[in-house]
Design a protein around this motif. Sequence first.
Motif, PDB file in Angstrom:
ATOM      1  N   THR A 226       0.814  -1.376  -0.075  1.00 31.86           N
ATOM      2  CA  THR A 226      -0.049   0.192   0.254  1.00 31.86           C
ATOM      3  C   THR A 226       0.933   1.337  -0.050  1.00 31.86           C
ATOM      4  N   ARG A 227       2.134   1.182  -0.274  1.00 31.86           N
ATOM      5  CA  ARG A 227       3.168   2.313  -0.288  1.00 31.86           C
ATOM      6  C   ARG A 227       2.428   3.365  -1.454  1.00 31.86           C
ATOM      7  N   PHE A 228       1.825   2.830  -2.487  1.00 35.31           N
ATOM      8  CA  PHE A 228       1.679   4.034  -3.483  1.00 35.31           C
ATOM      9  C   PHE A 228       0.521   4.779  -3.235  1.00 35.31           C
ATOM     10  N   ASP A 229      -0.277   4.342  -2.056  1.00 34.41           N
ATOM     11  CA  ASP A 229      -1.614   5.027  -1.547  1.00 34.41           C
ATOM     12  C   ASP A 229      -1.162   6.318  -0.657  1.00 34.41           C
ATOM     13  N   TYR A 230       0.130   6.716  -0.488  1.00 34.05           N
ATOM     14  CA  TYR A 230       0.511   7.695   0.336  1.00 34.05           C
ATOM     15  C   TYR A 230       1.557   8.833  -0.431  1.00 34.05           C
ATOM     16  N   TRP A 350       5.851   5.111  14.863  1.00 31.37           N
ATOM     17  CA  TRP A 350       6.437   3.819  14.349  1.00 31.37           C
ATOM     18  C   TRP A 350       7.071   3.951  12.870  1.00 31.37           C
ATOM     19  N   GLY A 351       7.898   3.192  12.551  1.00 30.41           N
ATOM     20  CA  GLY A 351       8.173   3.445  11.153  1.00 30.41           C
ATOM     21  C   GLY A 351       7.310   2.484  10.123  1.00 30.41           C
ATOM     22  N   HIS A 352       7.386   2.713   8.722  1.00 32.19           N
ATOM     23  CA  HIS A 352       6.587   1.788   8.031  1.00 32.19           C
ATOM     24  C   HIS A 352       7.203   0.522   7.657  1.00 32.19           C
TER      25      HIS A 352
END
Length: 445
Positions: A226-230, A350-352
């Motif tokens: 889901t990293r491209f949603d941000y 927290w980190g991703h």
Amino acid sequence: MLLTPPALSSIQWSRSQTAVCLEGMEFETPQLSSLSSCGLYFKFNYKQWQRGDLKISRTFLCSSQKPREDFPFKRKQVRPQNVDLPPILPKRKKKPYPVPIKKILQASRKDKKLAQMGIEKPLEPPKNGLLVPDLIPVAYEVLDAWKILIKGLAQLLHVIPVYGCSECSEVHVAEAGHHIQNCCGPTSAQRRSFHSWVKGSINDILLPIESYHLYDPFGRRIKHETRFDYDRIPAIVELCIQAGVDIPEYPSRRRTNPIRMIGKKVIDRGGFVEEPRPWRFVNSSSSPLVDLDTHGACSRYPPPPLADVPRIAQETMHAYETVRSGVTKLMKKYTVKACGYCSEVHIGPWGHNAKLCGEFKHQWRDGKHGWQDATVDEVFPPNYVWHVRDPKGPPLRGALKRFYGKAPAVVEVCMQAGAEIPRKYRSMMRLDIVVPDSDEAQLVA
């Protein structure tokens, strides 16, 4: 050395039929030693009395030395002539923890003990999701100074030449590139470690450090799928948003009730909220957030008049100091994580979980980042460059590099544009050291 006490300014006499007496007077002299904060006190007492026909006069002198409580002594701070920069950390090793590992383990054991007893972890703002009211003006001040910094550098780069190496990360601010052989690029052996200079940009001065924008930092963690949603925005802008700055294009959840945790587990976060869709612009130049990014900044601002260059340089220098001091204040309260192996930064508790780390031994971590507490230099890198005393003079040579100083790239650009150098950078720039000729360098001790 004996100090002479001050003269008497006023004397009070008391007369009687049998005796005349002078009351005691106290005097204070300067300190006898600069290494102690004690002062020497004198006490004079003159007495005269009569016994029959015999008159007796006595003068008493008492001295004592005791600490001066009303005027504490402060030793004058003497700045060194030159200061070495922090050492470059090896890439094939994890970065050191900014907080000692003993304190980290001590806090972890304390939280684990409270969790075993079923006691909630005591949290204060902003650790509990609430804003710190005193830091909201600081966040707005940092964001305004960030805009001035980008605009000022974009205008100064039309006047001040900047060069960057096409093979490594070296940057030089002068009319021509230096001749110091310290290139470590892929083809450096063919060039005998000389740099391959090309024209630089604003991203060579302000290193672009970006992070994911989160609507709720205490919500769902970012996964690799889901990293491209941000959206990814400058880390300083994201830090200001989480500290209280309201930007309609990048909204953030403002809680009214604090979150509750037991150990590392969140037991009450107020539920998950659906995040709004990010804004999409057809043309990046039409975005209202274009002033917050360094991309294409030099093309947005025309060259300034030569008479306004010193003023713009001084404003840019002041904005740089404002951003750095403001980020330092915000990071003392708001949690910022950085990877211990690469330059990735995450603003939040927290980190991703995005598997994007490709540095040392990333196969052992399946590409995940090794998160730890970040430092100010990781969020706002100073990017040190060689200080050039005469930009139009001969290039710097490797034989004299131990006599050259360094400074942050922004400070070097503003200094060459006519800004006044802050006092704290003078020692690292080695302005008090005379650079010898190449023939005299071997004779210097």
